[in-house]
Design an enzyme around this catalytic site. Structure first.
Site, short mmCIF file in Angstrom:
data_model
loop_
_atom_site.label_atom_id
_atom_site.label_comp_id
_atom_site.label_asym_id
_atom_site.label_seq_id
_atom_site.Cartn_x
_atom_site.Cartn_y
_atom_site.Cartn_z
N ALA A 143 -11.50 4.79 48.18
CA ALA A 143 -11.78 4.91 46.81
C ALA A 143 -10.63 4.20 45.99
CB ALA A 143 -12.58 6.36 46.37
N GLY B 21 -12.42 5.68 51.77
CA GLY B 21 -13.81 5.85 51.71
C GLY B 21 -14.30 4.60 52.60
N GLU C 108 -15.09 5.44 55.33
CA GLU C 108 -16.43 6.72 55.41
C GLU C 108 -17.59 4.65 55.09
OE1 GLU C 108 -14.57 8.43 52.32
OE2 GLU C 108 -15.40 10.45 53.47
N GLU D 83 -6.91 10.82 53.58
CA GLU D 83 -7.06 11.41 52.15
C GLU D 83 -5.84 13.05 52.18
OE1 GLU D 83 -10.12 10.05 53.82
OE2 GLU D 83 -11.29 9.27 52.52
N1 CO8 Z 1 -7.01 2.75 45.06
C1 CO8 Z 1 -6.40 2.12 44.68
N2 CO8 Z 1 -5.26 1.33 44.42
C2 CO8 Z 1 -5.36 0.43 45.72
C3 CO8 Z 1 -5.41 1.79 46.72
C4 CO8 Z 1 -6.75 2.41 46.51
N3 CO8 Z 1 -6.72 3.20 47.66
N4 CO8 Z 1 -5.05 1.13 47.69
C5 CO8 Z 1 -4.00 0.30 47.35
N5 CO8 Z 1 -4.79 -0.43 46.35
C6 CO8 Z 1 -3.31 -1.05 45.36
C7 CO8 Z 1 -2.34 -0.66 45.28
O1 CO8 Z 1 -1.77 0.23 44.32
C8 CO8 Z 1 -1.71 -1.69 45.05
O2 CO8 Z 1 -1.69 -1.88 43.93
P1 CO8 Z 1 -0.17 -2.71 42.80
O3 CO8 Z 1 0.09 -4.40 43.12
O4 CO8 Z 1 -0.86 -3.01 41.11
O5 CO8 Z 1 0.44 -1.87 43.23
C9 CO8 Z 1 -2.17 -3.03 45.98
O6 CO8 Z 1 -3.24 -2.25 46.33
C10 CO8 Z 1 -2.27 -3.26 47.52
O7 CO8 Z 1 -1.12 -2.88 48.28
P2 CO8 Z 1 -0.14 -2.24 48.19
O8 CO8 Z 1 1.14 -3.32 48.07
O9 CO8 Z 1 0.64 -1.26 49.14
O10 CO8 Z 1 -0.75 -2.45 50.04
P3 CO8 Z 1 -0.11 -2.84 51.26
O11 CO8 Z 1 -0.22 -4.29 52.35
O12 CO8 Z 1 2.07 -2.45 51.23
O13 CO8 Z 1 -0.84 -1.09 51.97
C11 CO8 Z 1 -2.54 -0.16 52.17
C12 CO8 Z 1 -2.06 -1.19 52.31
C13 CO8 Z 1 -1.61 0.89 53.76
C14 CO8 Z 1 -4.01 -0.35 52.21
C15 CO8 Z 1 -2.15 1.03 50.85
O14 CO8 Z 1 -2.76 -0.08 49.99
C16 CO8 Z 1 -2.49 2.55 51.14
O15 CO8 Z 1 -2.31 3.22 51.89
N6 CO8 Z 1 -3.56 2.64 50.35
C17 CO8 Z 1 -3.84 3.87 49.88
C18 CO8 Z 1 -5.35 4.02 50.68
C19 CO8 Z 1 -6.05 5.30 50.65
O16 CO8 Z 1 -4.78 6.41 50.70
N7 CO8 Z 1 -7.26 6.12 50.95
C20 CO8 Z 1 -8.05 6.89 50.94
C21 CO8 Z 1 -8.30 6.89 49.63
S1 CO8 Z 1 -8.86 8.14 48.90
C22 CO8 Z 1 -10.93 8.06 49.32
O17 CO8 Z 1 -10.80 7.15 50.00
C23 CO8 Z 1 -11.90 9.47 49.21
C24 CO8 Z 1 -13.33 9.07 49.02
C25 CO8 Z 1 -12.89 10.10 48.53
C26 CO8 Z 1 -14.50 9.99 47.99
C27 CO8 Z 1 -15.04 11.60 46.71
C28 CO8 Z 1 -16.43 11.33 46.26
C29 CO8 Z 1 -16.71 11.78 45.36
#
Ligand code: CO8
Length: 261
Positions: free
Chosen positions: A69, A112, A115, A135
């Site tokens: 998400a 997400g 999921e 998460e």
């Molecule tokens: N949300 C928003 N932006 C994101 C997300 C995300 N989940 N993942 C990556 N980005 C963005 C980064 O902020 C970055 O943006 P910017 O260039 O502006 O700084 C860009 O994408 C590139 O990301 P990275 O530089 O971090 O890229 P890497 O290749 O180094 O790393 C990763 C990639 C490992 C995927 C890393 O970005 C990461 O850990 N992302 C977050 C993963 C995460 O925690 N996911 C879970 C999110 S919570 C969720 O999904 C819960 C669902 C609940 C649903 C609720 C319904 C009611």
């Protein structure tokens, strides 16, 4: 003048009988913001209703299927706002889609995104794919079915291990524990998913739909109820032209041509 931005979700028809939905937010690792979720649901509903499409592929890009998400979009949200967003409806749209949906996963399928893949019926992963429910690391829990679908896919102990630590899961580990249907080279993921979708699209769509319904409903039911559902479904298919055509083709040693009637 700047060119208009590309849609964050694209709908394509890569082969006869096959629809493809592509998440297209490469700069955000395909994070699932509200617009992406709504468009996925819209395209899935349209493809689900379109008789020319018999199987659907859902994919991202080479770096991410979806990194979860959109954290930036929900960081400041409160309870009622999360409720009003109604994002839980997206997951229902996929499992309610009568046609099989194949997740073609390269790169990250996290939170997400994991999921979303688990809501699909088949998961084809590239060797470099990474799954996970991280998460816990940002102070929440999975909200798109992760606490329910992961243990059902891989068992309690593996699920707890990954849900409670947020550790990422390699494609090989995901495959070994039953979270992935097939692993292929990264460059082959989309091609393989489309080929499998074409193979499914050539089957009787009536039988395909019945298999999806029996498996999904049966997983929520007792064995006896699931078996009864299966028995009714196979009996019903004996009213179809596809059953007559399929068996006649076998006897006449030719390829069956299924019409969905
Ligand atoms: N949300 C928003 N932006 C994101 C997300 C995300 N989940 N993942 C990556 N980005 C963005 C980064 O902020 C970055 O943006 P910017 O260039 O502006 O700084 C860009 O994408 C590139 O990301 P990275 O530089 O971090 O890229 P890497 O290749 O180094 O790393 C990763 C990639 C490992 C995927 C890393 O970005 C990461 O850990 N992302 C977050 C993963 C995460 O925690 N996911 C879970 C999110 S919570 C969720 O999904 C819960 C669902 C609940 C649903 C609720 C319904 C009611």
């Amino acid at each position: 003048m700047t060119a208009p931005a590309a849609p964050v979700v694209l709908a394509e028809r890569p082969a006869d009988g096959v629809g493809l939905i592509r998440i297209n937010r490469p700069d955000a690792r395909n994070a699932l913001n509200l617009e992406v979720r709504k468009l996925i649901a819209t395209h899935l509903t349209e493809m689900g209703d379109d008789p020319a499409i018999r199987c659907i592929v859902l994919t991202g890009n080479d770096k991410a299927f979806a990194a979860g998400a959109d954290i930036k979009e929900m960081a400041g949200a409160g309870t009622i706002e999360m409720l009003m967003r109604g994002t839980h409806k997206l997951w229902r749209t996929i499992s309610a889609c009568p046609k099989p949906v194949i997740a073609a996963v390269n790169g990250f399928a996290l939170g997400g995104g994991c999921e979303l893949a688990m809501t699909c019926d088949i998961i084809i992963a590239g060797e470099g794919a990474r799954f996970g429910q991280p998460e816990i690391k940002i102070g929440i829990i999975p909200g798109g079915g992760g606490t329910q679908r992961l243990p059902r896919a891989v068992g309690k102990y593996k699920a707890m291990r990954y849900l409670l630590t947020g550790d990422l899961i390699s494609a090989q580990e995901a495959s070994d524990m039953g979270l992935v249907s097939e692993i292929v080279a990264d460059a082959e993921v989309e091609k393989r998913a489309i080929a499998m979708a074409q193979q499914i699209a050539e089957m009787s769509p009536l039988a395909v739909e019945q298999i999806k319904e029996c498996v999904l409903r049966g997983m929520d039911a007792s064995l006896g109820t699931g078996l009864a559902l299966e028995t009714k479904a196979i009996q019903m298919l004996f009213s179809s032209q596809d059953q007559k055509e399929g068996m006649a083709a076998f006897i006449e040693k030719r390829k069956a041509k299924f019409t969905g009637r």
